[in-house]
Write an enzyme that holds these catalytic residues in place. Structure first.
Site, mmCIF file in Angstrom:
data_model
loop_
_atom_site.group_PDB
_atom_site.id
_atom_site.type_symbol
_atom_site.label_atom_id
_atom_site.label_comp_id
_atom_site.label_asym_id
_atom_site.label_seq_id
_atom_site.Cartn_x
_atom_site.Cartn_y
_atom_site.Cartn_z
ATOM 1 N N ASP A 82 0.705 -1.278 0.317
ATOM 2 C CA ASP A 82 -0.271 -0.100 -0.316
ATOM 3 C C ASP A 82 0.801 1.614 -0.172
ATOM 4 O OD1 ASP A 82 0.973 -0.900 2.228
ATOM 5 O OD2 ASP A 82 -1.142 0.600 3.171
ATOM 6 N N ILE A 120 3.607 -9.605 2.841
ATOM 7 C CA ILE A 120 3.055 -10.434 3.536
ATOM 8 C C ILE A 120 1.816 -10.170 4.464
ATOM 9 C CG2 ILE A 120 5.468 -11.230 2.958
ATOM 10 C CD1 ILE A 120 6.039 -10.976 6.291
ATOM 11 N N ASP A 121 1.903 -9.197 4.594
ATOM 12 C CA ASP A 121 0.639 -8.527 5.172
ATOM 13 C C ASP A 121 -0.323 -8.701 5.102
ATOM 14 O OD1 ASP A 121 3.066 -7.704 7.544
ATOM 15 O OD2 ASP A 121 2.484 -4.942 7.601
ATOM 16 N N ARG A 169 4.632 -26.009 28.604
ATOM 17 C CA ARG A 169 5.283 -24.030 28.788
ATOM 18 C C ARG A 169 4.236 -23.694 27.663
ATOM 19 N NH1 ARG A 169 11.749 -24.488 27.066
ATOM 20 N NH2 ARG A 169 11.791 -24.433 28.735
ATOM 21 N N GLY A 225 3.807 -8.207 10.998
ATOM 22 C CA GLY A 225 2.399 -7.462 10.655
ATOM 23 C C GLY A 225 2.126 -5.849 12.035
ATOM 24 N N ARG A 277 8.307 -19.594 27.137
ATOM 25 C CA ARG A 277 8.631 -18.965 25.970
ATOM 26 C C ARG A 277 8.959 -17.907 25.286
ATOM 27 N NH1 ARG A 277 11.678 -20.584 29.991
ATOM 28 N NH2 ARG A 277 13.357 -22.307 30.571
HETATM 29 O O1 F6P Z 1 5.340 -3.998 5.089
HETATM 30 C C1 F6P Z 1 6.172 -5.963 5.486
HETATM 31 C C2 F6P Z 1 6.977 -6.451 6.695
HETATM 32 O O2 F6P Z 1 7.070 -7.570 6.211
HETATM 33 C C3 F6P Z 1 6.275 -4.972 7.623
HETATM 34 O O3 F6P Z 1 5.257 -6.857 8.567
HETATM 35 C C4 F6P Z 1 7.562 -5.651 8.929
HETATM 36 O O4 F6P Z 1 7.431 -4.347 9.756
HETATM 37 C C5 F6P Z 1 8.599 -4.919 7.956
HETATM 38 O O5 F6P Z 1 7.592 -5.317 6.992
HETATM 39 C C6 F6P Z 1 10.149 -5.179 7.769
HETATM 40 O O6 F6P Z 1 10.768 -4.301 7.284
HETATM 41 P P1 F6P Z 1 12.204 -4.459 7.350
HETATM 42 O O7 F6P Z 1 12.443 -5.445 6.512
HETATM 43 O O8 F6P Z 1 12.939 -3.238 7.251
HETATM 44 O O9 F6P Z 1 12.723 -4.016 8.550
#
Ligand code: F6P
Length: 365
Positions: free
Chosen positions: A119, A143-144, A179, A187, A280
């Site tokens: 986005d 992936i989000d 545990r 996310g 953990r």
């Molecule tokens: O937006 C996708 C994402 O994988 C998020 O879930 C995560 O917070 C971020 O990118 C991580 O980004 P970077 O690769 O810069 O650590």
């Protein structure tokens, strides 16, 4: 009207599994069906900002040589911190370098550009396209899975599968040691990965940024399970979930920057005292982004790539391909660029989780 002869393709934002499968589909369709030239632009918009321009011509042999369908990451490279309208300069200042990127598109002689992004990237790319009069078609990836108006973005399914596999592995060790295991998944703003992985992986608690929770509610759930004779507890939490008091949990890293991470550690400490069980935690991180794309991501990437090229052929620009009701659709880019698709706290996935007795936070549903 200039006929389409040469198109560009770039990947922008965080990488994920399935990006190369999109590139493969675009290359195949564009060359085999329409006889166009396809230029792969390196490192997102950086390839158009740099001089000399950074790109490589993509041909059908590339697919055969590198097996793009199965290959993780992106052969083109990508960046997620290089907004050309506020480009971070070495002295710490921000500079508008959008004109350089726009000129790059012209210098490369592109008739259209297919951009694969989430986005945030799509918002920036659309702004560039409007300013530079580019012919842009977008493909959603992240992936989000938080791109608006598409049920799935490329990369999500693979990310969820990795998280489910982690739960499959954590469960027996949790049970062996009696545990509570806490798994932190990606996310940032939306909890789609946590919700899907939690349901598919048999979690007892799922926390997502969209739904407030209480430590008391979690404790009640986990304690009652243990009292009933269960020997373990499984918690899945999205990295964007805040502390009970609403504080974001971040870690500092190089260059004075910070990123999400640490909520599982916080919960682990709290639950150890409250539930009186050993806890953990595991932070899955970028493992979710790399590797071989799942079947769903390959299908999605292939369908998106072909359809995106067809949109260029039909000169239907300023559109994004998406997936709804079992098929590929197209939507106006304006409606999705920069819009986040959150989990619906009253939607079917949350209802499913609640119906299974999973604690998903404190919203009535
Ligand atoms: O937006 C996708 C994402 O994988 C998020 O879930 C995560 O917070 C971020 O990118 C991580 O980004 P970077 O690769 O810069 O650590």
């Amino acid at each position: 009207m200039q006929p389409i002869r040469k198109i560009g393709i770039l990947t922008s934002g965080g990488d994920c599994a399935g990006l190369n499968a999109v590139i493969r589909a675009v290359v195949r369709r564009a060359i085999s069906s329409y006889g166009w030239q396809v230029m792969g632009i390196k490192d997102g918009t950086l390839g158009l900002m740099n001089r000399p321009l950074a790109y490589q011509e993509l041909d059908l042999a590339l697919d055969t040589d590198t097996d793009l369908l199965r290959l993780g990451g992106t052969i083109l490279g990508t960046i997620n911190k290089g907004d050309p309208f506020a480009y971070p300069m070495p002295d710490g200042s921000k500079k508008d370098r959008s004109d350089e990127v726009i000129a790059g598109y012209r210098e490369l002689g592109l008739d259209a550009l297919i951009a694969i992004g989430g986005d945030g990237s799509l918002r920036i790319l659309r702004k560039l396209a409007q300013k530079g009069n580019w012919n842009l078609v977008a493909v959603p990836k992240t992936i989000d899975n938080d791109v608006h108006l598409t049920e799935y973005a490329v990369g999500f399914s693979t990310g969820v599968e990795v998280a489910v596999e982690a739960l499959d592995r954590l469960m027996p060790t949790a049970a062996s040691h009696h545990r509570v295991m806490i798994l932190e998944v990606m996310g940032r703003d939306a909890g789609h990965i946590a919700l899907h992985a939690g349901v598919a992986g048999g979690a007892d608690v799922i926390l997502i940024p969209e739904i407030p929770y209480s430590l008391e509610g979690m404790t009640k759930k986990l304690s009652s399970l243990l009292a009933e004779g269960r020997k373990h507890g499984l918690v899945v939490v999205a990295e964007g979930v805040k502390t009970e008091d609403g504080e974001p949990v971040t870690v500092a890293h190089g260059g004075g920057q910070s990123r999400y991470g640490g909520i599982a550690h916080y919960l682990s400490d709290k639950l150890a005292d409250l539930v009186k069980a050993e806890t953990r935690y595991t932070v899955l991180g970028h493992v979710q982004r790399g590797g071989i794309p799942s079947m769903r991501d390959r299908v999605l990437a292939s369908a998106f790539g072909v359809h995106a090229v067809d949109l260029v052929h039909q000169r239907r620009f300023d559109r994004m391909v998406g997936w709804q009701d079992r098929g590929v659709i197209e939507v106006p880019l304006e409606a999705v660029a920069g819009v986040t698709r959150y989990c619906d706290p009253f939607g079917p996935m949350v209802r499913t989780a609640r119906g299974l007795g999973i604690y998903v936070g404190e919203v009535a549903g």
